[in-house]
Write a protein that holds these residues in place. Structure first.
Motif, PDB file in Angstrom:
ATOM      1  N   ILE A   6      -0.391  -2.729 -12.047  1.00 29.43           N
ATOM      2  CA  ILE A   6      -1.427  -2.799 -13.089  1.00 29.43           C
ATOM      3  C   ILE A   6      -2.630  -1.932 -12.697  1.00 29.43           C
ATOM      4  N   GLU A   7      -3.074  -2.077 -11.466  1.00 29.95           N
ATOM      5  CA  GLU A   7      -4.242  -1.312 -10.992  1.00 29.95           C
ATOM      6  C   GLU A   7      -4.025   0.195 -11.117  1.00 29.95           C
ATOM      7  N   GLU A   8      -2.781   0.637 -10.893  1.00 30.41           N
ATOM      8  CA  GLU A   8      -2.490   2.073 -10.922  1.00 30.41           C
ATOM      9  C   GLU A   8      -2.099   2.572 -12.311  1.00 30.41           C
ATOM     10  N   GLY A   9      -2.120   1.673 -13.290  1.00 25.68           N
ATOM     11  CA  GLY A   9      -1.832   2.093 -14.666  1.00 25.68           C
ATOM     12  C   GLY A   9      -0.400   2.527 -14.905  1.00 25.68           C
ATOM     13  N   TRP A  65       1.337  -8.419 -16.877  1.00 28.13           N
ATOM     14  CA  TRP A  65       1.829  -7.064 -17.188  1.00 28.13           C
ATOM     15  C   TRP A  65       1.638  -6.758 -18.664  1.00 28.13           C
ATOM     16  N   GLU A  79       1.907  -8.989  -4.851  1.00 29.31           N
ATOM     17  CA  GLU A  79       0.939  -7.920  -4.587  1.00 29.31           C
ATOM     18  C   GLU A  79       1.361  -6.608  -5.245  1.00 29.31           C
ATOM     19  N   ARG A 103       1.656   1.892  -3.545  1.00 28.27           N
ATOM     20  CA  ARG A 103       0.515   2.541  -4.218  1.00 28.27           C
ATOM     21  C   ARG A 103       0.519   4.056  -3.947  1.00 28.27           C
ATOM     22  N   LYS A 110       0.889   7.237  -6.596  1.00 26.95           N
ATOM     23  CA  LYS A 110      -0.076   8.348  -6.662  1.00 26.95           C
ATOM     24  C   LYS A 110       0.641   9.687  -6.549  1.00 26.95           C
ATOM     25  N   ALA A 134      -1.830  -5.980 -19.629  1.00 24.92           N
ATOM     26  CA  ALA A 134      -2.242  -4.651 -19.174  1.00 24.92           C
ATOM     27  C   ALA A 134      -1.490  -3.540 -19.915  1.00 24.92           C
ATOM     28  N   LYS A 146       0.564  -6.585  -8.870  1.00 25.93           N
ATOM     29  CA  LYS A 146      -0.849  -6.312  -9.144  1.00 25.93           C
ATOM     30  C   LYS A 146      -1.159  -4.811  -9.042  1.00 25.93           C
ATOM     31  N   ILE A 147      -0.580  -4.184  -8.036  1.00 30.29           N
ATOM     32  CA  ILE A 147      -0.799  -2.743  -7.816  1.00 30.29           C
ATOM     33  C   ILE A 147      -0.309  -1.927  -9.013  1.00 30.29           C
ATOM     34  N   GLU A 177       0.821  -1.221   0.000  1.00 28.59           N
ATOM     35  CA  GLU A 177       0.000   0.000   0.000  1.00 28.59           C
ATOM     36  C   GLU A 177       0.855   1.271   0.000  1.00 28.59           C
TER      37      GLU A 177
END
Ligand code: TUI
Length: 307
Positions: A85-88, A106, A79, A52, A56, A109, A82-83, A49
């Motif tokens: 990818i989620e965060e582009g 990857w 993990e 992440r 940001k 995405a 994955k983050i 986290e």
């Protein structure tokens, strides 16, 4: 300057920042990207986290591309993968292991994947697995290292793969950059030079240790453990190497270094902490902004490459 890497990544200059644990956080990554290179957030062993949040923060500071380095010895690597990818995030570099299991997701995405490798065999394996580029890292580098030098590794990787190669290890100025291009690289990755950047949050004592370092001031600890790590010589390395020579167990060595990188980078304990840095530390004489570093290297390299 246009190369296959500036085209692939959509950046202005073919200079990538290393994914240094603790040091490669959002201030530095944003500054390198804003200056036209590729800034990298080093996930290292940070909780996912936190990674992440770092992503940001860089997004708030710059619209330019940046990347995340996934350190594969970290149990949280899946993990973090994955983050990303989620965060582009557009670009991933990896270190200290084989990222094969993460590459399909990857790629799907649209993340550009650039594994850091220390051998031709690993480079070939990564290209087969779908890597978009390869970072060939020589043993001159700081931190976790392989055994081949940048001078020998880069041309052999260039000949072995059909994707662009980024040279890493022992590069800190325009001469090193130009030499890397001569070896067939399409970009360079630098860690130690950016560690002493003005925007680097690394403790002043750590930066001063690099600035004061001479050519032969690094040591490799952990050869006996199978995880060799290049660091600047201090009380910690003397103790580590003494214990290693006396046949200390992996547990005893791990106990000695537990939290020691954080102690050096964050608390400024350059005596009993771990000061990871490359052999090129001896060349680095002052702190500069990322913009100054990148522009100086590009200007000097342009002159050399025209000769
Ligand atoms: O990863 C790095 N440099 C690092 S990671 C790191 S964190 C750490 N701290 C203490 C002990 C160990 C790690 C500090 N510096 N550079 C990239 C790199 N990757 N260099 C070498 C490799 C590498 C090594 C083995 C890549 C792949 C590989 O494959 C082995 C396998 O799994 O088949």
């Amino acid at each position: 300057m246009k190369t296959k890497i500036t085209e692939l990544l959509g950046i202005e200059y073919p200079i990538i920042q290393g994914g240094m644990a603790w040091v490669a956080e959002w201030h530095l990554a944003a500054a390198v990207s804003a200056a036209g290179g590729l800034g990298i957030i080093g996930a290292a062993s940070a909780p996912p986290e936190i990674v992440r949040e770092q992503i940001k923060k860089v997004k708030e500071l710059t619209d330019k591309p940046f990347g995340v380095n996934v350190m594969l010895m970290n149990p949280n690597a899946p993990e973090v993968a994955k983050i990303v990818i989620e965060e582009g995030v557009k670009v991933v570099t990896t270190g200290a292991g084989n990222p094969g299991e993460f590459i399909p997701a990857w790629k799907e995405a649209g993340v550009k994947v650039m594994p850091v490798v220390a051998s031709v065999g690993m480079a070939k394996m990564m290209v087969k697995a779908g890597a978009d580029a390869i970072v060939a890292e020589g043993t001159e580098s700081g931190g976790h290292i392989g055994s081949a030098t940048t001078m020998t590794l880069v041309p052999q990787v260039v000949d072995a793969v059909d994707v662009p190669v980024i040279a890493a290890g022992g590069i800190a100025d325009g001469r090193g950059f130009a030499a890397a291009m001569m070896l067939g690289a399409e970009a360079v990755q630098m860690g130690t030079r950016f560690c002493v950047a003005k925007e680097s949050i690394c403790h002043q004592n750590y930066k001063d240790k690099i600035i004061k370092a001479k050519d032969i001031d690094s040591e490799v600890t952990g050869r006996s453990t199978g995880h060799p790590v290049r660091v600047l010589r201090n009380r910690m390395t003397k103790e580590y190497l003494r214990m290693e020579a006396e046949g200390a167990t992996l547990d005893q060595l791990e106990q000695l270094t537990l939290g020691s990188l954080r102690k050096a980078v964050m608390d400024g304990d350059a005596m009993d902490g771990t000061v990871m840095a490359g052999q090129i530390a001896g060349l680095i004489k002052q702190e500069n902004t990322c913009k100054e570093i990148i522009e100086e290297i590009m200007a000097d390299a342009a002159k050399l490459l025209k000769l």
